[in-house]
Write an enzyme that holds these catalytic residues in place. Structure first.
Site, PDB file in Angstrom:
ATOM      1  N   HIS A 122     -24.751   8.555  30.907  1.00 15.63           N
ATOM      2  CA  HIS A 122     -25.607   9.682  31.470  1.00 15.63           C
ATOM      3  C   HIS A 122     -27.369   9.386  30.661  1.00 15.63           C
ATOM      4  O   HIS A 122     -28.056  10.458  30.665  1.00 15.63           O
ATOM      5  CB  HIS A 122     -25.473  11.196  30.760  1.00 15.63           C
ATOM      6  CG  HIS A 122     -25.325  11.486  29.671  1.00 15.63           C
ATOM      7  ND1 HIS A 122     -24.459  11.961  28.891  1.00 15.63           N
ATOM      8  CD2 HIS A 122     -26.209  11.292  28.588  1.00 15.63           C
ATOM      9  CE1 HIS A 122     -24.443  12.319  27.821  1.00 15.63           C
ATOM     10  NE2 HIS A 122     -25.950  11.698  27.522  1.00 15.63           N
TER      11      HIS A 122
ATOM     12  N   HIS B  75     -24.354   2.887  21.811  1.00 14.18           N
ATOM     13  CA  HIS B  75     -25.856   2.566  21.819  1.00 14.18           C
ATOM     14  C   HIS B  75     -26.668   3.375  20.775  1.00 14.18           C
ATOM     15  O   HIS B  75     -25.782   4.297  20.005  1.00 14.18           O
ATOM     16  CB  HIS B  75     -26.616   3.196  23.207  1.00 14.18           C
ATOM     17  CG  HIS B  75     -26.441   4.674  23.369  1.00 14.18           C
ATOM     18  ND1 HIS B  75     -25.155   5.205  23.528  1.00 14.18           N
ATOM     19  CD2 HIS B  75     -27.426   5.822  23.662  1.00 14.18           C
ATOM     20  CE1 HIS B  75     -25.352   6.385  23.827  1.00 14.18           C
ATOM     21  NE2 HIS B  75     -26.668   6.763  24.093  1.00 14.18           N
TER      22      HIS B  75
ATOM     23  N   GLU C 206     -20.995   9.773  21.625  1.00 16.16           N
ATOM     24  CA  GLU C 206     -20.834  10.536  22.752  1.00 16.16           C
ATOM     25  C   GLU C 206     -19.552  10.119  23.471  1.00 16.16           C
ATOM     26  O   GLU C 206     -19.092  10.825  24.257  1.00 16.16           O
ATOM     27  CB  GLU C 206     -21.927  10.299  23.953  1.00 16.16           C
ATOM     28  CG  GLU C 206     -23.327  10.884  23.301  1.00 16.16           C
ATOM     29  CD  GLU C 206     -24.350  10.322  24.246  1.00 16.16           C
ATOM     30  OE1 GLU C 206     -25.778  11.202  24.034  1.00 16.16           O
ATOM     31  OE2 GLU C 206     -24.211   9.649  25.099  1.00 16.16           O
TER      32      GLU C 206
ATOM     33  N   HIS D  95     -28.896  17.947  24.584  1.00 16.96           N
ATOM     34  CA  HIS D  95     -29.862  17.205  23.980  1.00 16.96           C
ATOM     35  C   HIS D  95     -31.097  17.948  23.306  1.00 16.96           C
ATOM     36  O   HIS D  95     -31.941  17.462  22.975  1.00 16.96           O
ATOM     37  CB  HIS D  95     -30.381  16.095  24.440  1.00 16.96           C
ATOM     38  CG  HIS D  95     -29.089  15.190  24.932  1.00 16.96           C
ATOM     39  ND1 HIS D  95     -28.442  15.389  26.093  1.00 16.96           N
ATOM     40  CD2 HIS D  95     -29.030  14.012  24.506  1.00 16.96           C
ATOM     41  CE1 HIS D  95     -27.354  14.315  26.148  1.00 16.96           C
ATOM     42  NE2 HIS D  95     -27.816  13.409  25.014  1.00 16.96           N
TER      43      HIS D  95
END
Length: 279
Positions: A12, A192, A239, A59
């Site tokens: 995402h 990441h 995530e 977030h």
């Protein structure tokens, strides 16, 4: 009773929204990523889900560092997003499924989970972008139930607990006394890291092993502590917990229908996986 069709897991990263807004899907940099969604959209057209339960992480739009629940679930009639500062256009609101939301809340509490229940809730890019990737016309054909998992502020829930969360929700969906077809989405990752000495960290071998495990060995990732998962996948690669919860919802058996893996999207290893539920 409701039918649980399958789970779709996808990245995402906010840059996806910019690419959609600027019609860059066919540019060489983006094309391998966007082309991966055609078989999933075909599957959705064939299976015609009525409801989407979406595991994602916030977030800072709905929750921030001063108030960060481990698990939160939406029980609102409608969900909207807002400007997060990424330059991503806002999308049409999503219709909530309050009946399923409260059924899931009751089932989770009975199973000794204690989610924060939100009767008003903003949803950020982790929710809106996967929906836009699956339904590019943004005329959402499903009602939704957002399930937010903290992957931002330590301590984080363990991989085993997130798997059990998904399993509990999957059982509850199947026990829901409605003639409805439900798809489960898990968004985020894969590997990441956005900051620090390892900024730009991508671990292809770990990503592919994790994707492989989700079909027949979903417990594989639970061997790792949260710190070990961060070492493998990066600070934001954690995530993958949303993928694990979405897999847990399918129960013991699942069948892979499609996958795509592409490096990089921004500085993220972008994954896509479609698993179909088996009886």
């Amino acid at each position: 009773m409701a039918t649980l069709l399958g789970s779709i897991m996808t990245s995402h990263v906010p840059a996806i929204g910019g690419a959609i807004a600027r019609n860059r899907q066919h540019e060489p940099y983006w094309k391998p990523f966007f082309d991966g969604f055609a078989p999933v959209r075909q599957w959705l057209a064939e299976t015609r889900p009525d409801v989407a339960v979406l595991f994602y992480n916030d977030h800072g739009l709905q929750f921030f560092l001063d108030k960060m629940p481990t698990f939160a679930i939406g029980a609102a009639p409608e969900y909207r997003n807002a400007d997060e500062g990424w330059g991503i256009p806002q999308v049409a609101p999503f219709a909530g499924n309050e009946d399923l939301s409260w059924h899931l809340v009751e089932s989770l509490v009975a199973a000794e989970f204690d989610p924060v229940v939100c009767q008003e809730m903003l949803v950020d890019h982790a929710f809106t972008l996967p929906m836009a990737l699956l339904w590019p016309d943004q005329r959402w054909p499903v009602t939704v139930v957002p399930v937010c998992i903290n992957t931002v502020l330590f301590p984080l829930p363990s991989a085993a607990r997130c798997l059990r969360l998904g399993q509990t929700i999957g059982r509850a969906v199947r026990a829901w006394d409605r003639d409805a077809r439900v798809v489960v989405l898990g968004t985020g990752g894969l590997s990441h890291q956005l900051e620090g000495e390892r900024a730009g960290h991508i671990n292809r071998d770990f990503d592919l092993r994790f994707m492989d495990s989700l079909t027949r060995e979903p417990e594989w990732a639970t061997q790792y502590s949260i710190n070990e998962l961060v070492r493998q996948a990066g600070t934001q690669g954690i995530e993958l917990l949303m993928w694990l919860a979405a897999r847990g919802a399918l129960g013991e058996h699942a069948r892979e229908r499609h996958r795509n893996y592409h490096i990089p999207i921004s500085n993220t290893a972008a994954g896509l996986l479609l698993l179909e539920a088996l009886a």
